[in-house]
Design an enzyme around this catalytic site. Structure first.
Site, PDB file in Angstrom:
ATOM      1  N   CYS A 124       0.846  -1.194   0.000  1.00 21.28           N
ATOM      2  CA  CYS A 124       0.000   0.000   0.000  1.00 21.28           C
ATOM      3  C   CYS A 124       0.888   1.253   0.000  1.00 21.28           C
ATOM      4  O   CYS A 124       1.433   1.606  -1.033  1.00 21.28           O
ATOM      5  CB  CYS A 124      -0.970  -0.033   1.171  1.00 21.28           C
ATOM      6  N   HIS A 130      -3.466  -4.706   0.475  1.00 23.04           N
ATOM      7  CA  HIS A 130      -2.747  -5.307   1.609  1.00 23.04           C
ATOM      8  C   HIS A 130      -2.781  -6.833   1.516  1.00 23.04           C
ATOM      9  O   HIS A 130      -3.662  -7.466   2.106  1.00 23.04           O
ATOM     10  CB  HIS A 130      -3.392  -4.866   2.927  1.00 23.04           C
ATOM     11  N   GLU A 138      -1.104  -8.904   3.033  1.00 14.39           N
ATOM     12  CA  GLU A 138      -0.900  -9.533   4.348  1.00 14.39           C
ATOM     13  C   GLU A 138      -2.209  -9.900   5.030  1.00 14.39           C
ATOM     14  O   GLU A 138      -2.220 -10.721   5.952  1.00 14.39           O
ATOM     15  CB  GLU A 138      -0.050  -8.624   5.255  1.00 14.39           C
TER      16      GLU A 138
HETATM   17  N1  GLN Z   1      -1.798   6.761   3.202  1.00 13.07           N
HETATM   18  C1  GLN Z   1      -1.904   6.026   1.981  1.00 13.07           C
HETATM   19  C2  GLN Z   1      -3.275   6.192   1.344  1.00 13.07           C
HETATM   20  O1  GLN Z   1      -4.220   6.496   2.017  1.00 13.07           O
HETATM   21  C3  GLN Z   1      -1.585   4.559   2.189  1.00 13.07           C
HETATM   22  C4  GLN Z   1      -2.550   3.888   3.100  1.00 13.07           C
HETATM   23  C5  GLN Z   1      -2.067   2.519   3.546  1.00 13.07           C
HETATM   24  O2  GLN Z   1      -0.900   2.200   3.455  1.00 13.07           O
HETATM   25  N2  GLN Z   1      -2.976   1.710   4.068  1.00 13.07           N
HETATM   26  O3  GLN Z   1      -3.417   5.968   0.178  1.00 13.07           O
END
Ligand code: GLN
Length: 547
Positions: free
Chosen positions: A380, A506, A508
């Site tokens: 992400c 994600h 994970e």
């Molecule tokens: N802050 C980033 C976004 O909102 C990444 C968010 C995250 O890593 N879950 O896109």
């Protein structure tokens, strides 16, 4: 009608009630009993989505987009089943729906009370979760410890369910802790007695007591608990600290928990943890070790990256290695040289995150991994870091950034969708839960998944800015996964690097000990090759179809 097991905690928190609940789920499932698990969290937040990781660790996201307690991650990993928003209930959520109904006038002028209005709402969610899951047994864990003011309505709702349901359909499991007094060298049962007394004063007599302890628990201590707490001696089960959390189902099954629970609930099913045991054996007897740096903002608090940590363990099992994590504070990379901080690691992970702190340090980590050909997995925010670093240092886009950090960047390679589409009103809503992603043939990603369509879970606002796609691709940043209509970049990878890949989602959140996530598995495989000094001939060549 399904059967219910309620798990409460006593004495102190953090004794592994979540793991115990998840382990019970695994034990029943392995015996052929269909289960689901629900968490009742007493705090007044509507969900943990707005909570700082310092408060409650990682926010776990379900496929249907609920932001939940990290215990749901344990449940999913142990029972190997996806859960839904119905599996996570907080006091805040209960109050909110009762008050919304009150405002709508649904209570027809009645006085709203904790009993029956809050308790009815809770019971409805417990019964509802069991019905939606269509399971034989719903295991329901109450967060916190008995006696917490916020937890009262949950305990009362459970008491009512015990009363409403037939005798052999509801079981109460109480998880306590036996402190060790060094001066006399003994484990003490008094706190457990007090906690059971507290539970009984609310009308609940526990059927099973699991005593967590950091020392072996002698039989006479267990008998004492049984006598003073009025529980069958067979049902007082010691739970000493074990080497890995995945060993807990084996320990509890060995000590008769499964037999006892099935007998009391009138269910049948033979023990079968052979596969699980084999997985634990592999975990405990790796053939080698690799070291992976996790570069984040909350690294002193490993719970903030719990699913990442577990996914690495699962990938280690698949590759027959132990994955040692070097927790790196991203900010240290802003003042110290990356080669000093990351020296010797076989892989680098930049996990998800929000906000500015440590961002430039994460960029340094990505530069180091790219230029030293160290396997890199960006999750992400970690993909946004990877893309930004590549834009700045390979494509010559000085000042490239995400608009989350620098809204005035001359090259906003990561930006909000609204900005990309020229929409003025920035709703700023998060993309949450599972979305489809199509994979480009022959990419690292497609090879890992061995598929061309996958579903992965999201929790973010910012996206890859398509305006720069062609330019980045021309320089070697391949887009290997997109939304099926091609409009959103989901996975990117650096062509010609042994393994440098970032995901907007994600991964994970979907890794399981018995089914490691393909991207984590291949990332750790690349780390193993790094450790052995061999680069994969497969991956070192540019991927056809990319860039
Ligand atoms: N802050 C980033 C976004 O909102 C990444 C968010 C995250 O890593 N879950 O896109």
């Amino acid at each position: 009608m399904p059967k219910f097991i309620f798990v409460t905690g006593g004495v102190v928190s953090s004794v592994g009630k979540g793991i115990t609940t998840a382990s019970l789920g695994r034990i029943l499932k392995s015996r052929g009993v269909s289960v689901s698990i629900q968490k009742l969290d007493p705090y007044l937040n509507v969900d943990p989505g707005t909570m700082s990781p310092y408060q409650h660790g990682e926010v776990f996201v379900t496929s249907d987009g609920a932001e939940t307690d990290l215990d749901l991650g344990h449940y999913e990993r142990f029972i190997d089943q996806d859960l839904t928003h119905a599996a996570s209930v907080t006091s805040g959520r209960i109050y909110l729906s009762v008050l919304e109904r009150e405002r709508r006038g649904d209570y027809l002028g009645g006085t709203i009370q904790a009993v029956p209005h809050l308790t009815n709402e809770i019971k409805q969610r417990i019964y509802g979760a069991a019905e939606a899951a269509q399971c034989e047994v719903l295991i329901c864990e109450v967060g916190g410890t008995v006696g917490d003011i916020e937890g009262e309505s949950f305990i009362e709702a459970i008491r009512q369910i015990r009363h409403e349901q037939a005798r052999n359909t509801v079981l109460s499991v109480h998880v306590t802790f036996l402190p060790w007094v060094g001066a006399t060298g003994e484990l003490k049962t008094k706190p457990t007695q007090h906690s059971v007394r507290e539970l009984r004063s609310k009308g609940i007599q526990p059927d099973v007591i699991l005593t967590r302890a950091d020392h072996p628990v002698p039989r006479d201590i267990l008998d004492k608990v049984a006598l003073f707490c009025d529980v069958d001696p067979r049902a007082v089960i010691p739970m000493e600290t074990v080497a890995t959390i995945y060993e807990v189902p084996l320990l509890l099954e060995e000590r008769g928990l499964g037999d006892y629970v099935l007998e009391r609930l009138g269910l049948e099913g033979a023990r079968d943890l052979a596969e699980w045991r084999e997985m634990v054996d592999r975990l405990k007897h790796p053939a080698g070790v690799v070291e992976v740096a996790v570069v984040g903002k909350y690294v002193e608090l490993h719970d903030a990256y719990l699913s990442v940590k577990e996914s690495l363990a699962h990938a280690g099992i698949a590759n027959n290695v132990e994955v040692d994590i070097r927790w790196v504070h991203a900010e240290t990379l802003e003042s110290r040289d990356a080669s000093a901080v990351l020296d010797g690691v076989h892989g680098v992970i930049v996990p998800g995150g929000f906000g500015e702190r440590g961002w430039e340090g994460k960029i340094q980590a990505a530069t180091y991994a790219r230029t030293h050909r160290i396997p890199y997995l960006g999750l992400c925010l970690g993909m946004q870091v990877m893309v930004t670093e590549f834009a700045r240092n390979v494509c010559g886009m000085g000042g490239a950034n995400t608009t989350e950090i620098d809204p005035e960047s001359p090259y906003p390679v990561i930006s909000l969708l609204e900005e990309q589409l020229g929409i003025k009103d920035k709703g700023g809503t998060m993309r949450l839960g599972a979305y489809p992603c199509t994979l480009i043939e022959n990419s690292l990603a497609a090879r890992a998944y061995d598929s061309n369509l996958v579903f992965e879970r999201h929790r973010h606002r910012w996206e890859f800015n398509n305006k720069y796609k062609a330019q980045l691709e021309a320089a070697g940043l391949g887009v290997s996964g997109t939304s099926p209509d091609g409009s959103l970049v989901e996975i990117s990878e650096i062509t010609g690097h042994p393994f440098m890949l970032g995901t907007q989602f994600h991964p994970e959140l979907q890794s399981r000990p018995n089914r490691p996530h393909p991207l984590f598995r291949d990332f750790v495989a690349a780390a193993v090759r790094r450790e052995r000094g061999v680069e994969s001939p497969l991956l070192a060549e540019p991927v056809a179809g990319l860039a």
